[in-house]
Design an enzyme around this catalytic site. Sequence first.
Site, PDB file in Angstrom:
ATOM      1  N   THR A  92      -7.103  -5.347   5.516  1.00 17.10           N
ATOM      2  CA  THR A  92      -7.299  -6.803   5.654  1.00 17.10           C
ATOM      3  C   THR A  92      -6.324  -7.605   4.798  1.00 17.10           C
ATOM      4  O   THR A  92      -5.849  -7.137   3.766  1.00 17.10           O
ATOM      5  CB  THR A  92      -8.739  -7.219   5.294  1.00 17.10           C
ATOM      6  OG1 THR A  92      -9.660  -6.426   6.005  1.00 17.10           O
ATOM      7  CG2 THR A  92      -9.014  -8.670   5.551  1.00 17.10           C
ATOM      8  N   THR A 114     -11.229  -8.619   0.781  1.00 18.88           N
ATOM      9  CA  THR A 114     -10.818  -7.466   1.578  1.00 18.88           C
ATOM     10  C   THR A 114     -11.691  -6.300   1.119  1.00 18.88           C
ATOM     11  O   THR A 114     -12.308  -6.358   0.061  1.00 18.88           O
ATOM     12  CB  THR A 114      -9.331  -7.128   1.363  1.00 18.88           C
ATOM     13  OG1 THR A 114      -9.130  -6.790  -0.019  1.00 18.88           O
ATOM     14  CG2 THR A 114      -8.427  -8.295   1.712  1.00 18.88           C
TER      15      THR A 114
END
Length: 352
Positions: A200, A251
């Site tokens: 991410t 993330t």
Amino acid sequence: MSDSVNRRHFLSVSAAASLGASVLGAAAPVPVGSKRPIVVASGNGLQTVEKAMERIKAGADPLDAAIEGVAIVEADPEDHTVGYGGIPNEEGVVELDAAVMHGPTHGGGSVASLRNIMHPAAVARLVMKRTDHCLLVGEGALKFARAHGIPETNLLTDEAREIWLHWKETNGKESDWIAPPNSELSPAVRKFFGIREHGTLHCSALDTHGNLGCVTTTSGLFYKIPGRVGDSPIMGAGLFLDNEVGSAGSTGRGEANLLNLSSHTIVEGLRRGLAPKDALLEACKRIVATNRNPRLRDAKQRPNFQVKFYCVAKDGRYAGASLWAGAQMAVHDGDSARLVDCASLYDDPEPN
Ligand code: GLY
């Protein structure tokens, strides 16, 4: 600034903006303000913070700047956690999630399980600007992107397909798929032996007027069940901002953030007066406190996964923190872009 300098400034800014606008739909720039800008991102976002800061200095809106910044990584086949080149779901199909939030309007938009579109963050902005909704998923999100003329692309690169194929050939004793000897595998495939990342890219930007924008974009958990949606497209979980307080994002294992609305928790911590690092560590501690699933705990009852947080406060203070040590974040403070170490709740490195 004299009128002629001003005119020159606007001409060069407009030329740059129209280039970005044709691909990514950015708004027209406004004159730059006098406050010190800051852009932060996850550790895979060094180019992101450079591009976003360049755009902020040219007068771009902070969200438009952040979206242009993450677009570089979304298009990068080498980053297997975001956009083109992302690792696919268990059926070999790349499904992307992304969300954006815009401080001045407190607007937000997101897409989930979006296939064939390289820049999901730009589609999330279209959801924010061109619908009355906040979240479009799957086929509906793809049809919406098509309606706006966004080009479709096969997002599965050969390298990502080979990594996925090796996982498929080695995942489960009953499988009829047979992997070749390790000596025949490419270094890229070998690098991802046994790894199921949540990768991410998050970016939060504070512009020269003190306005905030943020974006989180991902291909999600490697080999996920088709249709699995993580925290990235969920406002409050994978990102959140309040233009009067600050911006945060994450993330790592998205389910932990979905169960704790971690990014919202961080912004609320900043609102209560916590320093950025303490607001992030509070969110880490919340995950530890609520992680009661024995499958997700190590022998010491600690989470056996990684989650990383990043935030920037309205006044320009920023921080990164993670559950486990070793994480880095990208920062541009207006002078230079660099990677800096994040704080961590535990001193030990990330478990595999
Ligand atoms: N944080 C990204 C994901 O879990 O999908």
